[in-house]
Design an enzyme around this catalytic site. Sequence first.
Site, mmCIF file in Angstrom:
data_model
loop_
_atom_site.group_PDB
_atom_site.id
_atom_site.type_symbol
_atom_site.label_atom_id
_atom_site.label_comp_id
_atom_site.label_asym_id
_atom_site.label_seq_id
_atom_site.Cartn_x
_atom_site.Cartn_y
_atom_site.Cartn_z
ATOM 1 N N TYR A 43 -73.492 21.000 -84.304
ATOM 2 C CA TYR A 43 -73.944 21.848 -85.412
ATOM 3 C C TYR A 43 -73.303 21.389 -86.716
ATOM 4 O O TYR A 43 -73.972 21.235 -87.739
ATOM 5 C CB TYR A 43 -73.579 23.306 -85.126
ATOM 6 C CG TYR A 43 -74.040 24.272 -86.188
ATOM 7 C CD1 TYR A 43 -75.368 24.664 -86.269
ATOM 8 C CD2 TYR A 43 -73.130 24.806 -87.109
ATOM 9 C CE1 TYR A 43 -75.797 25.552 -87.252
ATOM 10 C CE2 TYR A 43 -73.552 25.692 -88.084
ATOM 11 C CZ TYR A 43 -74.883 26.064 -88.146
ATOM 12 O OH TYR A 43 -75.304 26.945 -89.117
ATOM 13 N N SER A 85 -74.466 24.626 -94.304
ATOM 14 C CA SER A 85 -73.566 25.658 -93.781
ATOM 15 C C SER A 85 -72.154 25.377 -94.256
ATOM 16 O O SER A 85 -71.805 24.225 -94.568
ATOM 17 C CB SER A 85 -73.604 25.662 -92.252
ATOM 18 O OG SER A 85 -72.563 26.462 -91.709
#
Length: 282
Positions: A156, A143
């Site tokens: 995350y 990401s």
Amino acid sequence: MNMLEGDVVLVLGGGSGLGLGIARHCIAEGARVAIMEIAEEKLAALKPELGAEVLLFHGDVTSVEDLTACRRAVVERWGRLNALIGSQGIFDGNVPLREVPVERVAPLFDELFHVNVLGYFLAARVFGDLLEDSAGAIVLTSSVAAYAADGGGLMYTATKGAVVSAVRQLALEFAPRVRVNGVAPGAIADSQLRGPRALGLDHFKQSDVPKDAMLATYRTLSLMRELPTPLEYAPIYAFLASRHNTVVTGQTVLLEQGALNRAMLSAPGMTGGVGAGLTPRP
């Protein structure tokens, strides 16, 4: 030319969102596709669309037993595997660490790292020899959060940074037979990433954020104007997974729509450019 003509591709977490976009694109590129998905209802909804040509397998990517059963199903159907694409993931709700109850920190860590990281490690181990046999490819999903703060919360962000490092190490370990790469998407329209059960957010999906608000925020950060869809990210995955990729391994492709290249000195309010108000020396 179909990029994946005749190849067998397994998409982990392919039941919705990014994974489903990747799976659909791989089918369009001529691949024989298997989807592993933990949500049975998603697979049931996809069956009428995808039909019997696509192997829909219900399983948990953190379970060696489920991954091994999926391997057997792929081998029984096609006898080989050319590419493994990992797209499963859990978001952390962008909750700052200071707001996570201290007794929830460890469960939150375990939940995100098991799905976002361990699931990839286990899949590489279970399917690795099949990919070596076919001189195949692994493509994992990181990401933009791995490269810039505030793409998620601490957990995350840490999992996505771990994926970038894992791509490098796995590329070394699987060389020269298997190419291992990653893709680091930015914002995704209609993202189906759910929140963590550890914080009681497993009912929440990123797509629950109002689209107008999401787009308005995106436009303040990005050099591009529209949120990319899963299908728009998918061609990068397909190329990295294909036999046509003969030059890239150990890399993570950053797809951030210019968000890390945004205006600073030329932003609104910074009138006149960098030299404004400066008097040249004689």
